[in-house]
Design a protein around this motif. Sequence first.
Motif, PDB file in Angstrom:
ATOM      1  N   TRP A   1      30.153 116.317  41.858  1.00 50.24           N
ATOM      2  CA  TRP A   1      30.814 116.086  43.141  1.00 50.24           C
ATOM      3  C   TRP A   1      32.229 116.619  43.127  1.00 50.24           C
ATOM      4  CZ3 TRP A   1      29.518 110.426  44.977  1.00 50.24           C
ATOM      5  CH2 TRP A   1      28.302 110.452  45.678  1.00 50.24           C
ATOM      6  N   LEU A   2      32.958 116.313  42.060  1.00 47.76           N
ATOM      7  CA  LEU A   2      34.346 116.752  41.977  1.00 47.76           C
ATOM      8  C   LEU A   2      34.437 118.269  41.954  1.00 47.76           C
ATOM      9  CD1 LEU A   2      35.776 114.178  39.437  1.00 47.76           C
ATOM     10  CD2 LEU A   2      36.028 114.190  41.914  1.00 47.76           C
ATOM     11  N   ASP A   3      33.461 118.923  41.353  1.00 47.57           N
ATOM     12  CA  ASP A   3      33.460 120.382  41.337  1.00 47.57           C
ATOM     13  C   ASP A   3      33.298 120.948  42.734  1.00 47.57           C
ATOM     14  OD1 ASP A   3      33.810 120.511  38.644  1.00 47.57           O
ATOM     15  OD2 ASP A   3      31.680 120.775  38.166  1.00 47.57           O
ATOM     16  N   GLY A   4      32.749 120.142  43.644  1.00 50.19           N
ATOM     17  CA  GLY A   4      32.479 120.644  44.982  1.00 50.19           C
ATOM     18  C   GLY A   4      33.509 120.281  46.023  1.00 50.19           C
ATOM     19  N   VAL A   5      34.617 119.652  45.620  1.00 48.10           N
ATOM     20  CA  VAL A   5      35.576 119.209  46.628  1.00 48.10           C
ATOM     21  C   VAL A   5      36.637 120.252  46.925  1.00 48.10           C
ATOM     22  CG1 VAL A   5      35.263 116.798  45.995  1.00 48.10           C
ATOM     23  CG2 VAL A   5      37.146 118.102  44.970  1.00 48.10           C
ATOM     24  N   GLY A   6      36.629 121.366  46.235  1.00 45.25           N
ATOM     25  CA  GLY A   6      37.686 122.350  46.397  1.00 45.25           C
ATOM     26  C   GLY A   6      38.012 122.736  47.820  1.00 45.25           C
ATOM     27  N   PRO A   7      37.026 123.083  48.678  1.00 47.21           N
ATOM     28  CA  PRO A   7      37.351 123.500  50.041  1.00 47.21           C
ATOM     29  C   PRO A   7      38.073 122.441  50.856  1.00 47.21           C
ATOM     30  CG  PRO A   7      35.112 124.135  49.447  1.00 47.21           C
ATOM     31  CD  PRO A   7      35.602 123.238  48.351  1.00 47.21           C
ATOM     32  N   ALA A   8      37.909 121.167  50.489  1.00 46.49           N
ATOM     33  CA  ALA A   8      38.549 120.101  51.259  1.00 46.49           C
ATOM     34  C   ALA A   8      39.995 119.882  50.847  1.00 46.49           C
ATOM     35  CB  ALA A   8      37.770 118.788  51.077  1.00 46.49           C
ATOM     36  N   GLY A   9      40.356 120.356  49.640  1.00 44.80           N
ATOM     37  CA  GLY A   9      41.640 120.012  49.103  1.00 44.80           C
ATOM     38  C   GLY A   9      42.637 121.156  49.148  1.00 44.80           C
ATOM     39  N   LEU A  10      43.871 120.817  48.712  1.00 46.28           N
ATOM     40  CA  LEU A  10      44.928 121.805  48.604  1.00 46.28           C
ATOM     41  C   LEU A  10      44.977 122.322  47.170  1.00 46.28           C
ATOM     42  CD1 LEU A  10      47.679 119.849  50.576  1.00 46.28           C
ATOM     43  CD2 LEU A  10      46.220 121.672  51.437  1.00 46.28           C
ATOM     44  N   ASP A  11      45.558 123.485  46.995  1.00 43.56           N
ATOM     45  CA  ASP A  11      45.608 124.096  45.667  1.00 43.56           C
ATOM     46  C   ASP A  11      46.586 123.403  44.739  1.00 43.56           C
ATOM     47  OD1 ASP A  11      43.728 125.981  46.381  1.00 43.56           O
ATOM     48  OD2 ASP A  11      45.227 127.442  47.046  1.00 43.56           O
ATOM     49  N   ARG A  12      47.640 122.795  45.303  1.00 45.01           N
ATOM     50  CA  ARG A  12      48.673 122.203  44.467  1.00 45.01           C
ATOM     51  C   ARG A  12      49.357 121.075  45.246  1.00 45.01           C
ATOM     52  NH1 ARG A  12      53.771 123.475  45.417  1.00 45.01           N
ATOM     53  NH2 ARG A  12      54.316 123.311  43.211  1.00 45.01           N
ATOM     54  N   PRO A  13      50.040 120.181  44.521  1.00 46.14           N
ATOM     55  CA  PRO A  13      50.760 119.109  45.235  1.00 46.14           C
ATOM     56  C   PRO A  13      51.911 119.671  46.050  1.00 46.14           C
ATOM     57  CG  PRO A  13      51.302 119.106  42.891  1.00 46.14           C
ATOM     58  CD  PRO A  13      50.186 120.085  43.070  1.00 46.14           C
ATOM     59  N   GLU A  14      52.174 119.040  47.182  1.00 40.39           N
ATOM     60  CA  GLU A  14      53.300 119.429  48.024  1.00 40.39           C
ATOM     61  C   GLU A  14      53.778 118.213  48.801  1.00 40.39           C
ATOM     62  OE1 GLU A  14      51.141 121.119  52.030  1.00 40.39           O
ATOM     63  OE2 GLU A  14      51.208 122.473  50.300  1.00 40.39           O
ATOM     64  N   VAL A  15      55.039 118.218  49.154  1.00 41.71           N
ATOM     65  CA  VAL A  15      55.609 117.103  49.908  1.00 41.71           C
ATOM     66  C   VAL A  15      54.875 116.958  51.232  1.00 41.71           C
ATOM     67  CG1 VAL A  15      57.685 116.224  51.039  1.00 41.71           C
ATOM     68  CG2 VAL A  15      57.861 117.349  48.817  1.00 41.71           C
ATOM     69  N   GLY A  16      54.487 115.723  51.544  1.00 39.60           N
ATOM     70  CA  GLY A  16      53.747 115.451  52.768  1.00 39.60           C
ATOM     71  C   GLY A  16      52.253 115.429  52.578  1.00 39.60           C
ATOM     72  N   ALA A  17      51.767 115.842  51.408  1.00 41.78           N
ATOM     73  CA  ALA A  17      50.336 115.814  51.122  1.00 41.78           C
ATOM     74  C   ALA A  17      49.934 114.456  50.557  1.00 41.78           C
ATOM     75  CB  ALA A  17      49.956 116.921  50.145  1.00 41.78           C
ATOM     76  N   LEU A  18      48.625 114.200  50.571  1.00 41.59           N
ATOM     77  CA  LEU A  18      48.085 112.966  50.019  1.00 41.59           C
ATOM     78  C   LEU A  18      47.423 113.224  48.674  1.00 41.59           C
ATOM     79  CD1 LEU A  18      46.291 111.463  53.165  1.00 41.59           C
ATOM     80  CD2 LEU A  18      48.596 110.936  52.329  1.00 41.59           C
ATOM     81  N   LEU A  19      47.588 112.271  47.772  1.00 42.76           N
ATOM     82  CA  LEU A  19      46.836 112.239  46.526  1.00 42.76           C
ATOM     83  C   LEU A  19      45.814 111.116  46.649  1.00 42.76           C
ATOM     84  CD1 LEU A  19      49.852 112.392  44.037  1.00 42.76           C
ATOM     85  CD2 LEU A  19      48.375 114.305  44.718  1.00 42.76           C
ATOM     86  N   VAL A  20      44.546 111.475  46.584  1.00 36.25           N
ATOM     87  CA  VAL A  20      43.470 110.490  46.693  1.00 36.25           C
ATOM     88  C   VAL A  20      42.918 110.260  45.290  1.00 36.25           C
ATOM     89  CG1 VAL A  20      41.305 109.892  47.816  1.00 36.25           C
ATOM     90  CG2 VAL A  20      42.946 111.387  48.984  1.00 36.25           C
ATOM     91  N   ALA A  21      42.999 109.023  44.811  1.00 36.43           N
ATOM     92  CA  ALA A  21      42.556 108.718  43.454  1.00 36.43           C
ATOM     93  C   ALA A  21      41.052 108.930  43.324  1.00 36.43           C
ATOM     94  CB  ALA A  21      42.917 107.283  43.100  1.00 36.43           C
ATOM     95  N   MET A  22      40.657 109.659  42.299  1.00 37.49           N
ATOM     96  CA  MET A  22      39.262 109.930  42.015  1.00 37.49           C
ATOM     97  C   MET A  22      38.726 108.932  40.984  1.00 37.49           C
ATOM     98  SD  MET A  22      38.177 112.604  43.828  1.00 37.49           S
ATOM     99  CE  MET A  22      38.876 111.595  45.135  1.00 37.49           C
ATOM    100  N   PRO A  23      37.412 108.733  40.937  1.00 40.04           N
ATOM    101  CA  PRO A  23      36.847 107.766  39.980  1.00 40.04           C
ATOM    102  C   PRO A  23      37.191 108.062  38.532  1.00 40.04           C
ATOM    103  CG  PRO A  23      35.214 108.355  41.638  1.00 40.04           C
ATOM    104  CD  PRO A  23      36.384 109.273  41.849  1.00 40.04           C
TER     105      PRO A  23
END
Length: 205
Positions: free
Chosen positions: A9-31
Amino acid sequence: MHRDDVTDWLDGVGPAGLDRPEVGALLVAMPSLGDPGFERTVVLIVGDFDDGYQGVILSEPTRDDVRTALPRWWRSALPPRKLHRGGPCDPELVLCLAVGRKGLDVPGLVEVKAYRHQSLYRVEGDVDPDVILPSVAGVRLFRGYAGWDPGQLEYEIALGAWLVVPSVADDAVSAVSATLWRTVLSRQVGGAAFLRACPDNPARN
């Protein structure tokens, strides 16, 4: 669900996410994060500095009422009008985020993220709430914050511990902040959306 399934599942989340952290972005804790202090949390990155990143947990309201803890901020505190646990660093420090129209030029307000119709601001310094409150739509208050040393957050993201996704205007001040982890995942695509139904310990399922 087995651990290998979670990895897929984690391998497939790339299109939904951002490439790197940035101010104003969210970090969603993974299992796979493995830190009970951040389990099923959503963290907003509010600052990047030479010594790393700073964020606040958006999804953990406490039982502490703003009226009791910080009465001068009560009238503009947004529902549920509780202090939120911002993170494990400096828990005696209270950070304040405010929402208001874009482009406010008010001492003590520093823009974190501009959205289509409004902006999110950090309240910095020894600010008199009566000075800024007439200019903003509301505030949210956090005890403590989350901090990462240089390279630490990027390393954790590379390990699959966090999903980095764009925020929307209401995330930082959601009236139902305790459900934000599932809410944010539900608007993603691919495997990330399915993680909202993941059990607490997917390796045991």
